[in-house]
Design a protein around this motif. Structure first.
Motif, PDB file in Angstrom:
ATOM      1  N   GLY A  65     -66.650 -46.660 -26.470  1.00 43.46           N
ATOM      2  CA  GLY A  65     -67.704 -47.380 -25.778  1.00 43.46           C
ATOM      3  C   GLY A  65     -68.628 -48.099 -26.736  1.00 43.46           C
ATOM      4  N   PHE A  66     -69.828 -48.390 -26.244  1.00 42.10           N
ATOM      5  CA  PHE A  66     -70.825 -49.119 -27.032  1.00 42.10           C
ATOM      6  C   PHE A  66     -72.197 -48.519 -26.776  1.00 42.10           C
ATOM      7  N   GLY A  67     -72.928 -48.243 -27.856  1.00 39.96           N
ATOM      8  CA  GLY A  67     -74.289 -47.753 -27.751  1.00 39.96           C
ATOM      9  C   GLY A  67     -75.259 -48.911 -27.926  1.00 39.96           C
ATOM     10  N   ALA A  68     -76.117 -49.122 -26.916  1.00 37.75           N
ATOM     11  CA  ALA A  68     -76.986 -50.303 -26.923  1.00 37.75           C
ATOM     12  C   ALA A  68     -78.319 -50.078 -27.628  1.00 37.75           C
ATOM     13  N   MET A  69     -78.569 -48.885 -28.152  1.00 39.99           N
ATOM     14  CA  MET A  69     -79.874 -48.542 -28.693  1.00 39.99           C
ATOM     15  C   MET A  69     -80.352 -49.525 -29.764  1.00 39.99           C
ATOM     16  N   GLN A  70     -79.455 -50.039 -30.592  1.00 40.47           N
ATOM     17  CA  GLN A  70     -79.850 -50.872 -31.725  1.00 40.47           C
ATOM     18  C   GLN A  70     -80.142 -52.326 -31.351  1.00 40.47           C
ATOM     19  N   VAL A  92     -64.783 -53.273 -23.553  1.00 39.60           N
ATOM     20  CA  VAL A  92     -65.615 -52.071 -23.473  1.00 39.60           C
ATOM     21  C   VAL A  92     -66.028 -51.855 -22.015  1.00 39.60           C
ATOM     22  N   THR A  93     -65.854 -50.639 -21.514  1.00 37.58           N
ATOM     23  CA  THR A  93     -66.216 -50.341 -20.123  1.00 37.58           C
ATOM     24  C   THR A  93     -67.227 -49.214 -20.016  1.00 37.58           C
ATOM     25  N   LEU A  94     -67.753 -48.745 -21.162  1.00 39.99           N
ATOM     26  CA  LEU A  94     -68.796 -47.722 -21.169  1.00 39.99           C
ATOM     27  C   LEU A  94     -69.898 -48.165 -22.129  1.00 39.99           C
ATOM     28  N   ILE A  95     -71.093 -48.381 -21.610  1.00 39.92           N
ATOM     29  CA  ILE A  95     -72.244 -48.753 -22.427  1.00 39.92           C
ATOM     30  C   ILE A  95     -73.335 -47.717 -22.213  1.00 39.92           C
ATOM     31  N   ASP A  96     -73.897 -47.240 -23.316  1.00 41.24           N
ATOM     32  CA  ASP A  96     -74.922 -46.197 -23.269  1.00 41.24           C
ATOM     33  C   ASP A  96     -76.295 -46.774 -23.580  1.00 41.24           C
TER      34      ASP A  96
END
Length: 278
Positions: free
Chosen positions: A18-23, A47-51
């Motif tokens: 997935g992908f972590g959007a925090m940054q 990507v089908t999972l974003i956090d």
């Protein structure tokens, strides 16, 4: 060969990387435009999972994702987190699991993400001052009301996970874990036994920030980066592992996503699993 997908809660299929959007920066102007482009490129790459989380910019990160991606593709799952109160000087930010507070943050998440239901809502941290039954019980009530599809936890022990599962169904756990930091090995194993998604935060560091001859050697053999090797190792480690590496650049995003296609040989895996300095 392990599957490239996982069914969260036994229902919602996502690609495991997935992908972590925090940054992603959220300030107005060119940096925000770049962040929107990164989020959109992640979806283009499959990507089908974003956090994300309420904590990330106190809702600004959720709003950024909505700006970039709404209306969302049918196969995209955006996971968010609640349970941290913003600073109110002189008080610093603090963990807060009061039922009324969790309800309000869920309502805010629904508005900011422009959805009627949060597909995966994770408790950012357990509040030691509030009974766990009250915290996850509130999330269970919100699920019954149709505002949450699946419930997750973050930074929990095996005992806390077991206690929470006696109250509600838990679909995911988000703990710190990577090749060189395996403190939560027992939690990962518990998730694997129960079919619970394990989303490791900080999935790449410190594998790329600390000198590691072993990781560097495997990367050189494969013509890959150390970060790609670290992500490939995580994907091999367990079929419930869903890494969510984050970045603010498209080039780094593309590099991370390509790690899903990296194949480690049995010899390379043995060397990477060897105890001690790698």
């Amino acid at each position: 060969m392990t599957s490239e997908t996982f069914r969260i809660g036994g229902e919602r299929t996502v690609r495991r990387l997935g992908f972590g959007a925090m940054q992603l920066p959220t300030a107005p102007g060119p940096v925000r435009e770049a962040s929107v482009a990164v989020a959109r490129r992640a979806v283009e790459l499959g990507v089908t999972l974003i956090d994300t989380a309420h904590l990330y910019g106190w809702g600004a990160n959720e709003e950024l994702l909505a700006e970039a991606l709404h209306p969302y593709p049918d196969d995209l799952l955006i996971a968010t987190k609640v349970g941290v109160a913003p600073p109110d000087p002189p008080r610093d930010a603090e963990i807060c699991g009061r039922p009324d507070f969790l309800r309000e943050q869920v309502e805010q998440g629904l508005r900011r993400l422009r959805v009627d239901r949060l597909e995966l809502l994770q408790l950012h941290r357990i509040d030691p001052a509030v009974p766990l039954a009250d915290q996850v019980g509130t999330l269970g009530e919100l699920r019954a009301e149709g505002k949450i599809a699946h419930i997750g936890l973050s930074e929990v022990t095996v005992a806390e996970l077991e206690e929470a599962r006696r109250i509600v169904d838990i679909a995911s756990v988000q703990n710190r874990y990577n090749m060189l930091d395996r403190e939560h090995e027992a939690v990962l194993d518990a998730c694997a036994a129960a079919g619970i998604a394990f989303l490791p935060w900080r999935p790449v560091l410190p594998a790329v920030s600390h000198a590691s001859a072993g990781i560097a050697a495997v990367a050189a053999e494969l013509g890959a980066t150390q970060a790609q090797v670290a992500l490939a190792w995580l994907l091999h480690r367990s079929p419930v592992m869903l890494p969510i590496p984050g970045t603010a650049t498209i080039g780094h995003l593309e590099e991370n996503v390509a790690a899903a296609d990296l194949r480690l040989s049995e010899d390379q895996l043995r060397r990477l699993d060897r105890p001690g300095p790698r």
